[in-house]
Design a protein around this motif. Structure first.
Motif, mmCIF file in Angstrom:
data_model
loop_
_atom_site.group_PDB
_atom_site.id
_atom_site.type_symbol
_atom_site.label_atom_id
_atom_site.label_comp_id
_atom_site.label_asym_id
_atom_site.label_seq_id
_atom_site.Cartn_x
_atom_site.Cartn_y
_atom_site.Cartn_z
ATOM 1 N N LEU A 1 18.732 11.545 30.791
ATOM 2 C CA LEU A 1 18.768 10.983 32.140
ATOM 3 C C LEU A 1 17.370 11.063 32.745
ATOM 4 C CD1 LEU A 1 22.117 12.672 33.224
ATOM 5 C CD2 LEU A 1 21.760 10.326 32.457
ATOM 6 N N SER A 2 17.203 10.473 33.946
ATOM 7 C CA SER A 2 15.864 10.524 34.533
ATOM 8 C C SER A 2 15.546 11.984 34.856
ATOM 9 C CB SER A 2 15.776 9.651 35.787
ATOM 10 O OG SER A 2 16.682 10.108 36.736
ATOM 11 N N GLY A 3 14.291 12.355 34.640
ATOM 12 C CA GLY A 3 13.897 13.749 34.845
ATOM 13 C C GLY A 3 14.100 14.610 33.616
ATOM 14 N N SER A 4 14.582 14.013 32.515
ATOM 15 C CA SER A 4 14.839 14.826 31.317
ATOM 16 C C SER A 4 13.570 15.082 30.518
ATOM 17 C CB SER A 4 15.874 14.129 30.423
ATOM 18 O OG SER A 4 15.359 12.889 29.959
ATOM 19 N N SER B 1 10.144 10.156 29.224
ATOM 20 C CA SER B 1 8.938 9.336 29.422
ATOM 21 C C SER B 1 7.674 10.183 29.336
ATOM 22 C CB SER B 1 8.996 8.621 30.769
ATOM 23 O OG SER B 1 9.980 7.607 30.705
ATOM 24 N N GLN C 1 8.542 -0.904 30.345
ATOM 25 C CA GLN C 1 9.756 -1.424 30.986
ATOM 26 C C GLN C 1 9.443 -2.662 31.819
ATOM 27 O OE1 GLN C 1 11.735 1.427 33.448
ATOM 28 N NE2 GLN C 1 13.207 -0.021 34.234
ATOM 29 N N ASP D 1 9.076 2.198 25.875
ATOM 30 C CA ASP D 1 9.562 3.050 26.957
ATOM 31 C C ASP D 1 10.502 2.264 27.861
ATOM 32 O OD1 ASP D 1 9.981 5.040 28.761
ATOM 33 O OD2 ASP D 1 7.994 4.961 29.666
ATOM 34 N N GLU D 2 11.808 2.494 27.700
ATOM 35 C CA GLU D 2 12.826 1.790 28.500
ATOM 36 C C GLU D 2 12.551 0.289 28.445
ATOM 37 O OE1 GLU D 2 15.466 2.943 29.994
ATOM 38 O OE2 GLU D 2 15.152 5.005 30.624
ATOM 39 N N SER E 1 15.364 -1.990 29.781
ATOM 40 C CA SER E 1 16.189 -1.517 30.899
ATOM 41 C C SER E 1 16.199 -2.459 32.091
ATOM 42 C CB SER E 1 15.704 -0.145 31.370
ATOM 43 O OG SER E 1 15.821 0.773 30.320
ATOM 44 N N HIS F 1 17.840 5.566 28.581
ATOM 45 C CA HIS F 1 18.798 6.491 29.222
ATOM 46 C C HIS F 1 20.218 6.073 28.880
ATOM 47 C CE1 HIS F 1 18.370 3.074 32.019
ATOM 48 N NE2 HIS F 1 19.668 3.246 32.151
#
Length: 403
Positions: free
Chosen positions: A68-71, A74, A119, A195-196, A199, A229
């Motif tokens: 998830l974001s913050g994991s 990136s 992205q 990277d994403e 998305s 994600h």
């Protein structure tokens, strides 16, 4: 897929830590002492980006890093080409530790070894599509005729012939992302960082781009590090997947390992909502093969069936699997005919399915058949069977029972 796990990894990430803040080295001791990300943030104002990441990535595989974001996913991908400097640890690509490169070596490395797809496409608005795609090669010093020819080839590969002189603003999001992909491929870099990358696209275009990446990869065998994600995307694209949470590596493995054996509640929560029919192959859920009847005469078939637990068998001759023969059919034949050969009229047509088929594609045949379907491998041998009940079990919410 194309990589061999027994060969040396192309990329090794070893004991990688990243702490954001001015006193990162001091705070590192707290991380190593086991303090949590939240506690460290509250106490020191520093953010733990990555904590002791160890990964091996093999040549020719799509390696997906998800969370998830913050994991930290990136943050991690930006270490591969050193857009971010680590607090501690190393990334070794072939025999080069990326952390030891000086400024000009690093520039060279970024131009030739790794290319990145972002992205938000990252296209240059004032350059044409062709100029965008050929930009990396022109920076490497290629002559215009050379980079234009290569750029043209890659545009054709991603299905954008005819758009060479257009500008990015005139393209749809999906087309812009194709330009981004062509640009990354055009440098001939060995490693693609994505990277994403899909998305920002709407679901239908996103699905098309995933298909395109899969079919390109079958031809190119690049080493691709893909950040997402979205677990459905990870399962669809990844040869192997690493799952991050709060900067830590929670689990890594093949998609099916993660789906069937989630390491903890966090991974299980991801896995719960996955469309299993799209993620699992027949090989991952099939039961061991049923009875094989390979007799030449009816009498021999009767004997083989009597030794079996089931009331049907898969009839195999020199040409492979031919159909299902049932105990009932054999019992209805007079003993006087036992020396006759088995013929097609005695067989029921039950379609065979392949080990690598996705469950989604075999649901209709499985439901239509009174008998479990035989599963055949690449060589055409029957290696297992898939019944309605096994299929139902696999597609239910519960984790698939351990085989």
């Amino acid at each position: 897929m194309s990589h061999q796990q027994n060969s040396a990894p192309l990329i090794q990430v070893k004991n990688l830590y990243k702490i954001f803040g001015p006193k990162d080295k001091q705070v590192l001791t707290k991380v190593k002492a086991g303090q949590s990300k939240d506690a460290i943030l509250a106490e020191t104002g520093h953010t733990v980006g990555l904590s002791d990441i160890n990964l091996n990535i093999y040549a020719g595989e799509i390696f997906v890093i998800m969370g998830l974001s913050g994991s930290g996913k990136s943050t991690l991908i930006r270490h591969f080409n050193r857009l971010i400097e680590p607090t501690e640890g190393s990334i070794i690509i072939e025999d080069t530790d990326v952390m030891t490169l000086n400024a000009s070596q690093l520039q060279d490395f970024r131009r030739h070894k790794m290319s990145m797809v972002f992205q938000r496409f990252g296209l240059m608005p004032h350059r044409t599509v062709l100029q965008n795609v050929g930009y990396g090669l022109s920076v490497q010093g290629a002559k215009p005729a050379q980079w234009q020819q290569q750029a043209q080839q890659w545009l054709t590969t991603v299905g954008l012939t005819g758009y060479e002189q257009s500008y990015p603003a005139n393209l749809s999001g999906g087309q812009q992302q194709r330009v981004g992909l062509a640009r990354a491929l055009c440098t001939n870099a060995e490693v693609l960082l994505m990277d994403e990358a899909f998305s920002a696209l709407d679901p239908l275009i996103r699905s098309e781009m995933q298909d395109q990446l899969i079919s390109l990869q079958e031809k190119l065998h690049k080493t691709i590090i893909f950040i997402t994600h979205d677990l459905d995307e990870a399962l669809r694209l990844g040869d192997r997947i690493a799952i991050l949470r709060d900067g830590k590596l929670i689990q890594q493995g093949k998609p099916v390992d993660i789906l069937l054996n989630p390491a903890d509640d966090y991974v299980e929560a991801f896995v719960k909502d996955v469309n299993r029919a799209r993620a699992l192959t027949v090989a991952t859920v099939m039961k061991p093969q049923g009875v094989r009847i390979s007799a030449e005469t009816i009498g021999e078939a009767v004997a083989e069936m009597r030794n079996a637990k089931d009331d049907y068998g898969y009839f195999i001759d020199d040409d492979g699997y031919q159909g299902v023969i049932t105990q009932q059919t054999l019992e209805d034949i007079n003993e006087a005919d036992y020396d006759k050969a088995i013929d097609q009229s005695m067989l029921e047509t039950v379609p065979a399915i392949t080990t690598d088929a996705l469950l989604e594609t075999v649901i209709p045949e499985t439901l239509d058949s009174d008998h479990p379907l035989p599963v055949i491998n690449e060589a055409g041998d029957v290696t297992g069977r898939l019944s309605r009940s096994t299929l139902a079990e696999a597609l239910s919410d519960q984790a698939v029972p351990r085989q």
